[in-house]
Design a protein around this motif. Structure first.
Motif, PDB file in Angstrom:
ATOM      1  N   PRO A 222       0.802  -1.231   0.000  1.00  0.00           N
ATOM      2  CA  PRO A 222       0.000   0.000   0.000  1.00  0.00           C
ATOM      3  C   PRO A 222       0.832   1.278   0.000  1.00  0.00           C
ATOM      4  N   ILE A 223       2.063   1.217   0.495  1.00  0.00           N
ATOM      5  CA  ILE A 223       2.846   2.448   0.648  1.00  0.00           C
ATOM      6  C   ILE A 223       3.113   3.140  -0.692  1.00  0.00           C
ATOM      7  N   PRO A 224       3.599   2.455  -1.732  1.00  0.00           N
ATOM      8  CA  PRO A 224       3.786   3.146  -3.021  1.00  0.00           C
ATOM      9  C   PRO A 224       2.484   3.653  -3.629  1.00  0.00           C
ATOM     10  N   ILE A 225       1.395   2.911  -3.424  1.00  0.00           N
ATOM     11  CA  ILE A 225       0.093   3.352  -3.940  1.00  0.00           C
ATOM     12  C   ILE A 225      -0.330   4.643  -3.250  1.00  0.00           C
ATOM     13  N   LEU A 226      -0.166   4.704  -1.944  1.00  0.00           N
ATOM     14  CA  LEU A 226      -0.558   5.899  -1.194  1.00  0.00           C
ATOM     15  C   LEU A 226       0.345   7.080  -1.519  1.00  0.00           C
ATOM     16  N   ASP A 227       1.642   6.831  -1.676  1.00  0.00           N
ATOM     17  CA  ASP A 227       2.559   7.907  -2.064  1.00  0.00           C
ATOM     18  C   ASP A 227       2.156   8.484  -3.419  1.00  0.00           C
ATOM     19  N   LEU A 228       1.801   7.605  -4.346  1.00  0.00           N
ATOM     20  CA  LEU A 228       1.388   8.054  -5.674  1.00  0.00           C
ATOM     21  C   LEU A 228       0.083   8.835  -5.606  1.00  0.00           C
ATOM     22  N   ALA A 229      -0.844   8.371  -4.778  1.00  0.00           N
ATOM     23  CA  ALA A 229      -2.138   9.053  -4.652  1.00  0.00           C
ATOM     24  C   ALA A 229      -1.979  10.455  -4.074  1.00  0.00           C
ATOM     25  N   ARG A 230      -1.011  10.625  -3.194  1.00  0.00           N
ATOM     26  CA  ARG A 230      -0.774  11.952  -2.601  1.00  0.00           C
ATOM     27  C   ARG A 230      -0.196  12.918  -3.624  1.00  0.00           C
ATOM     28  N   LYS A 231       0.520  12.386  -4.612  1.00  0.00           N
ATOM     29  CA  LYS A 231       1.153  13.233  -5.629  1.00  0.00           C
ATOM     30  C   LYS A 231       0.252  13.477  -6.834  1.00  0.00           C
ATOM     31  N   SER A 232      -0.801  12.682  -6.970  1.00  0.00           N
ATOM     32  CA  SER A 232      -1.632  12.729  -8.174  1.00  0.00           C
ATOM     33  C   SER A 232      -3.057  13.131  -7.835  1.00  0.00           C
ATOM     34  N   ASN A 233      -3.643  13.957  -8.682  1.00  0.00           N
ATOM     35  CA  ASN A 233      -5.031  14.359  -8.462  1.00  0.00           C
ATOM     36  C   ASN A 233      -5.999  13.224  -8.788  1.00  0.00           C
ATOM     37  N   GLU A 234      -5.665  12.425  -9.794  1.00  0.00           N
ATOM     38  CA  GLU A 234      -6.552  11.348 -10.208  1.00  0.00           C
ATOM     39  C   GLU A 234      -5.756  10.049 -10.364  1.00  0.00           C
ATOM     40  N   ILE A 235      -6.425   8.943 -10.042  1.00  0.00           N
ATOM     41  CA  ILE A 235      -5.865   7.612 -10.221  1.00  0.00           C
ATOM     42  C   ILE A 235      -6.733   6.867 -11.233  1.00  0.00           C
ATOM     43  N   ILE A 236      -6.087   6.271 -12.227  1.00  0.00           N
ATOM     44  CA  ILE A 236      -6.792   5.506 -13.256  1.00  0.00           C
ATOM     45  C   ILE A 236      -6.124   4.141 -13.371  1.00  0.00           C
ATOM     46  N   ALA A 250      -7.993  -3.975  -6.134  1.00  0.00           N
ATOM     47  CA  ALA A 250      -6.938  -3.985  -5.117  1.00  0.00           C
ATOM     48  C   ALA A 250      -6.482  -2.564  -4.794  1.00  0.00           C
ATOM     49  N   VAL A 251      -6.308  -1.738  -5.833  1.00  0.00           N
ATOM     50  CA  VAL A 251      -5.916  -0.347  -5.627  1.00  0.00           C
ATOM     51  C   VAL A 251      -7.019   0.419  -4.897  1.00  0.00           C
ATOM     52  N   SER A 252      -8.267   0.186  -5.301  1.00  0.00           N
ATOM     53  CA  SER A 252      -9.403   0.863  -4.660  1.00  0.00           C
ATOM     54  C   SER A 252      -9.513   0.500  -3.189  1.00  0.00           C
ATOM     55  N   GLU A 253      -9.246  -0.743  -2.864  1.00  0.00           N
ATOM     56  CA  GLU A 253      -9.311  -1.177  -1.462  1.00  0.00           C
ATOM     57  C   GLU A 253      -8.284  -0.445  -0.616  1.00  0.00           C
ATOM     58  N   ILE A 254      -7.090  -0.271  -1.167  1.00  0.00           N
ATOM     59  CA  ILE A 254      -6.044   0.458  -0.433  1.00  0.00           C
ATOM     60  C   ILE A 254      -6.443   1.911  -0.231  1.00  0.00           C
ATOM     61  N   LEU A 255      -6.893   2.559  -1.299  1.00  0.00           N
ATOM     62  CA  LEU A 255      -7.283   3.961  -1.197  1.00  0.00           C
ATOM     63  C   LEU A 255      -8.494   4.138  -0.299  1.00  0.00           C
ATOM     64  N   GLY A 256      -9.456   3.239  -0.399  1.00  0.00           N
ATOM     65  CA  GLY A 256     -10.657   3.343   0.421  1.00  0.00           C
ATOM     66  C   GLY A 256     -10.362   3.211   1.906  1.00  0.00           C
ATOM     67  N   GLU A 257      -9.354   2.422   2.234  1.00  0.00           N
ATOM     68  CA  GLU A 257      -9.026   2.206   3.643  1.00  0.00           C
ATOM     69  C   GLU A 257      -8.155   3.310   4.224  1.00  0.00           C
ATOM     70  N   PHE A 258      -7.247   3.852   3.402  1.00  0.00           N
ATOM     71  CA  PHE A 258      -6.251   4.772   3.954  1.00  0.00           C
ATOM     72  C   PHE A 258      -6.350   6.202   3.431  1.00  0.00           C
ATOM     73  N   LEU A 259      -6.778   6.377   2.170  1.00  0.00           N
ATOM     74  CA  LEU A 259      -6.746   7.705   1.565  1.00  0.00           C
ATOM     75  C   LEU A 259      -7.800   7.797   0.472  1.00  0.00           C
ATOM     76  N   PRO A 260      -9.038   8.087   0.818  1.00  0.00           N
ATOM     77  CA  PRO A 260     -10.108   8.154  -0.188  1.00  0.00           C
ATOM     78  C   PRO A 260      -9.729   9.064  -1.351  1.00  0.00           C
ATOM     79  N   LYS A 261      -9.934   8.566  -2.556  1.00  0.00           N
ATOM     80  CA  LYS A 261      -9.487   9.270  -3.751  1.00  0.00           C
ATOM     81  C   LYS A 261     -10.406   8.912  -4.910  1.00  0.00           C
ATOM     82  N   LYS A 262     -10.651   9.877  -5.775  1.00  0.00           N
ATOM     83  CA  LYS A 262     -11.417   9.579  -6.980  1.00  0.00           C
ATOM     84  C   LYS A 262     -10.586   8.686  -7.890  1.00  0.00           C
ATOM     85  N   ILE A 263     -11.191   7.612  -8.333  1.00  0.00           N
ATOM     86  CA  ILE A 263     -10.468   6.626  -9.135  1.00  0.00           C
ATOM     87  C   ILE A 263     -11.355   6.148 -10.279  1.00  0.00           C
TER      88      ILE A 263
END
Length: 308
Positions: A222-236, A250-263
């Motif tokens: 989850p750490i690289p996914i969360l780092d990327l989400a913090r740097k990016s406005n959108e995840i696709i 899998a990516v949505s589960e990580i973001l949903g648990e730790f850092l809600p993000k539009k995906i």
């Protein structure tokens, strides 16, 4: 990519006489070199995939290192119960090789099209799931699968979309994502696996977006996914697999648990193929061709600042 797989398998088996290749009456030309060099380490189990998995489990229990090959519609889908009970439950060191994932066996219809294999396998305890995008990731995945000494499902899309990387990957790590195109902060991030990494690169030409390959779907750190989400406005996310339970999930589960993000999750919707046809035709039918992908990304980015 399949040539890299075949070469890697031969190299591994030559070094370790306990490596045994089992195939369910598939891959003859693919294994010509294997049978020529080390014929005593090859077993054609015939069109009896459930029995083949049981054979592999028995061989693993007496010290062998089985690699089990079949079409991904059969390995793992046809033999999911055997994988669960015979292999994963007892954490046996067996590598399951699912070839032709996605739509590449397009003309053979739904029975040979596999768009649910990731969701089926990533829910099984003890089972690692790998999905390389080109020959370099394939070689690294094969080496890693052998080194893990535990159950692995390695997903192969038979359709070779060409190289993504320029050379052998030195930083290939379990659970990590790999940057294949950098971009500025706050730009969209495209995460893709397997065949869709090439599509993601093509789509990124018209937008300022970073592109990341996701060869390790389970585990997914989850750490690289969360780092990327913090740097990016959108995840696709992009995958030649169902939108349910795959890499995008899998990516949505990580973001949903730790850092809600539009995906935006791009994959196969909750439908079977309507018609048979070429591989390119089926990508278009399921809106995974480059024009459909670009259109969906464009709409998503236009609406990204709006409330859903």
């Amino acid at each position: 990519m399949r040539d890299a797989f075949s070469k890697s398998l031969v190299d591994i088996a030559k070094k370790d006489p306990n490596v045994i290749l089992l195939t369910g009456d598939h891959g003859y030309a693919l294994f010509d070199e294997f049978r020529k060099i080390i014929p005593n380490q090859y077993i054609n189990a015939g069109i009896a995939e459930q029995n083949m998995v049981g054979m592999a489990a028995g061989l693993a229990r007496v010290g062998f290192r089985p690699f089990v090959y079949g079409l991904s519609a059969f390995i793992p889908i046809r033999v999911l119960e055997q994988i669960k009970i015979d292999i994963a439950h007892d954490n046996l060191p067996i590598v399951l090789l699912g070839d032709g994932a996605g739509f590449v066996y397009s003309h053979l219809g739904t029975s040979h099209q596999s768009t649910e294999d990731i969701s089926a396998t990533r829910s099984l305890p003890n089972l690692t799931v790998l999905s390389p995008c080109d020959r370099y990731e394939m070689t690294a995945s094969m080496e890693l699968a052998y080194q893990l000494n535990s159950p692995v499902y390695l997903r192969m899309g038979k359709s070779d979309r060409g190289d993504i990387h320029n050379t052998r990957i030195s930083n290939f790590e379990l659970g990590k994502i790999i940057c294949v195109k950098e971009s500025s902060n706050k730009s969209p991030a495209l995460l893709a696996t397997g065949s869709m990494v090439k599509t993601a690169l093509e789509a990124s030409k018209e937008i300022k977006a970073s592109v990341w390959s996701v060869p390790s779907i389970k585990p997914l750190d989850p750490i690289p996914i969360l780092d990327l989400a913090r740097k990016s406005n959108e995840i696709i996310t992009l995958e030649e697999h169902s939108i349910y339970g795959g890499m995008g999930s899998a990516v949505s589960e990580i973001l949903g648990e730790f850092l809600p993000k539009k995906i935006l999750r791009l994959g196969v919707n909750d439908v079977f193929s309507n018609k048979c046809g070429s591989y390119e035709y089926l990508l278009k039918e399921h809106e995974l061709d480059i024009n459909s992908v670009k259109n969906k990304i464009s709409i998503f980015l236009k609406n990204s600042n709006k409330d859903y």
